[in-house]
Write an enzyme that holds these catalytic residues in place. Sequence first.
Site, PDB file in Angstrom:
ATOM      1  N   PHE A 150      -1.402  43.652  11.532  1.00 53.51           N
ATOM      2  CA  PHE A 150      -3.072  43.338  13.039  1.00 53.51           C
ATOM      3  C   PHE A 150      -2.669  44.561  14.589  1.00 53.51           C
ATOM      4  O   PHE A 150      -1.144  44.498  14.815  1.00 53.51           O
ATOM      5  CB  PHE A 150      -2.773  41.713  13.578  1.00 53.51           C
ATOM      6  CG  PHE A 150      -4.028  41.807  14.893  1.00 53.51           C
ATOM      7  CD1 PHE A 150      -5.460  41.242  14.137  1.00 53.51           C
ATOM      8  CD2 PHE A 150      -4.148  42.316  16.218  1.00 53.51           C
ATOM      9  CE1 PHE A 150      -6.177  41.439  14.772  1.00 53.51           C
ATOM     10  CE2 PHE A 150      -4.932  41.568  16.947  1.00 53.51           C
ATOM     11  CZ  PHE A 150      -6.414  41.956  15.882  1.00 53.51           C
ATOM     12  N   ASP A 157       3.883  48.899  18.106  1.00 52.24           N
ATOM     13  CA  ASP A 157       3.005  48.289  18.268  1.00 52.24           C
ATOM     14  C   ASP A 157       3.660  46.919  18.779  1.00 52.24           C
ATOM     15  O   ASP A 157       3.737  46.063  17.547  1.00 52.24           O
ATOM     16  CB  ASP A 157       2.159  48.021  16.609  1.00 52.24           C
ATOM     17  CG  ASP A 157       0.372  46.606  17.773  1.00 52.24           C
ATOM     18  OD1 ASP A 157       1.257  46.341  19.282  1.00 52.24           O
ATOM     19  OD2 ASP A 157      -0.483  46.856  17.237  1.00 52.24           O
ATOM     20  N   LYS A 183      -0.677  43.023  25.546  1.00 53.50           N
ATOM     21  CA  LYS A 183      -0.520  41.311  26.349  1.00 53.50           C
ATOM     22  C   LYS A 183       0.584  41.033  27.892  1.00 53.50           C
ATOM     23  O   LYS A 183      -0.473  40.678  28.660  1.00 53.50           O
ATOM     24  CB  LYS A 183       0.316  40.305  25.316  1.00 53.50           C
ATOM     25  CG  LYS A 183      -0.737  40.945  24.067  1.00 53.50           C
ATOM     26  CD  LYS A 183      -0.397  40.276  22.774  1.00 53.50           C
ATOM     27  CE  LYS A 183      -1.615  39.655  21.980  1.00 53.50           C
ATOM     28  NZ  LYS A 183      -2.192  40.175  20.974  1.00 53.50           N
TER      29      LYS A 183
HETATM   30  C1  LIG Z   1      -2.966  41.141  20.270  1.00 54.98           C
HETATM   31  C2  LIG Z   1      -2.183  42.508  19.486  1.00 54.98           C
HETATM   32  C3  LIG Z   1      -3.237  43.609  19.331  1.00 54.98           C
HETATM   33  C4  LIG Z   1      -4.905  43.913  19.982  1.00 54.98           C
HETATM   34  O1  LIG Z   1      -4.500  43.793  21.818  1.00 54.98           O
HETATM   35  P1  LIG Z   1      -5.878  43.183  22.423  1.00 54.98           P
HETATM   36  O2  LIG Z   1      -5.534  43.133  23.760  1.00 54.98           O
HETATM   37  O3  LIG Z   1      -6.538  42.016  22.110  1.00 54.98           O
HETATM   38  O4  LIG Z   1      -6.704  44.867  21.692  1.00 54.98           O
HETATM   39  C5  LIG Z   1      -2.237  44.528  18.629  1.00 54.98           C
HETATM   40  N1  LIG Z   1      -1.393  44.797  18.681  1.00 54.98           N
HETATM   41  C6  LIG Z   1      -0.410  43.466  18.118  1.00 54.98           C
HETATM   42  C7  LIG Z   1       0.673  43.667  17.592  1.00 54.98           C
HETATM   43  C8  LIG Z   1      -0.775  42.770  18.681  1.00 54.98           C
HETATM   44  O5  LIG Z   1      -0.215  41.735  18.923  1.00 54.98           O
END
Ligand SMILES: *Cc1c(COP(=O)(O)O)cnc(C)c1O
Length: 407
Positions: free
Chosen positions: A141, A226, A255
């Site tokens: 994700f 990420d 986050k």
């Molecule tokens: C939450 C998340 C995202 C997206 O972040 P947003 O602030 O919702 O755009 C991207 N990568 C990972 C691993 C995430 O947990």
Amino acid sequence: MAEEKESVGREVFDQVILPVYAPAQFIPVKGKGSRIWDQQGAEYIDFAGGIAVTALGHCHPALVAALHQQGETLWHVSNVFTNEPTLRLAKKLIAATFAERVFFANSGAEANEAAFKLARYYASHRHSPYKSKIIAFHNAFHGRTLFTVSVGGQPKYSDGFGPKPADIVHVPFNNLDAVKAVIDDHTCAIVVEPIQGEGGVMPADPAFLQGLRDLCDQHQALLVFDEVQSGMGRSGKLFSYMNYGVTPDILTTAKALGGGFPISAMLTTESIASVMSPGVHGTTYGGNPLACAVAEAALDIINTPEVLAGINERRAHFEKALDAINQKYQVFSAVRGMGLLIGAELVEKYHGKARDVLMAAAENGLMILNAGPNVVRFAPSLVIEFEDIEQGMARFEKAIARLVNAA
Ligand SMILES: *Cc1c(COP(=O)(O)O)cnc(C)c1O
């Protein structure tokens, strides 16, 4: 004095908000530390942390002070001008990591969008315009923009929006042979979450991440981590790559970076950054003084030996309580993750029930998360009081008892 605000209840959500969420039936109105209160005054213990965002709990005094002070000083100037909080935060992120250059944005998706664009741009300028393949993983994700849902490995998030960005290949996570089978000299980047968050709280195997590093070096591709969810202390170190001893070329964080104030960052080296020039990429709010002032305060607290050491100590309390519950009810097949990103996978009998557990927990005064249909996820404050862990776990046991008795 501000005039009295109109009262709004949960039913208003269905009348005014785009129906892309299904929020709980109660509305939180106030938070302090790891406790939340709703409109009716009911109290909840927060093991969800706003999805791994409120890493220092709600309304931490140092963050409130930073917000207040910057709020009375300077809110926004755009990137036509720079500002002091942005420069201070960038210096501190660089001092704390492998990075030498920082790009600020407002969400995880935007940090990833910047990372993917940088990887493509770098390969195109330094190597060849045909070096555009991105290798990513099933169940990954990376956010909800069209590029990031396309790199994410979950068709349910990317189908139905028309043509997708091309030249993106998905292979199974933790399977190095699968990567070897698709990587070539036209590959510009491998994109991976060191701990898959939404995909079920799945840590990468150390040999897998090291293998990705080696493959990237062999094929002159960039390794992109990420760490939007796994970063900022969540794993017990500031970034989870530090647990693995494998250094990426580009890292994204969001986050917990702002502790609840929207901000994200993409970190990279000077050599990679040097391919960019004014106008190639940007965003109006990126490096906003308010956001950077709050994030600086959050980083100052999280990146201390005391806070970092407390994370695995707290994890041990969670694991002990989960173990006791499992002895009694036999509901989990595995407890995994790192630090205070904890996933408890339900045994087959309860597959598909993670959201039911979440609802039962809410009814017992506890906020938790799921990660897919079979995994219950905890992403509490990194400084949660031990007392809150014990009380929250007692409430969690009631939710589990409900699940078991309903089966
Ligand atoms: C939450 C998340 C995202 C997206 O972040 P947003 O602030 O919702 O755009 C991207 N990568 C990972 C691993 C995430 O947990």
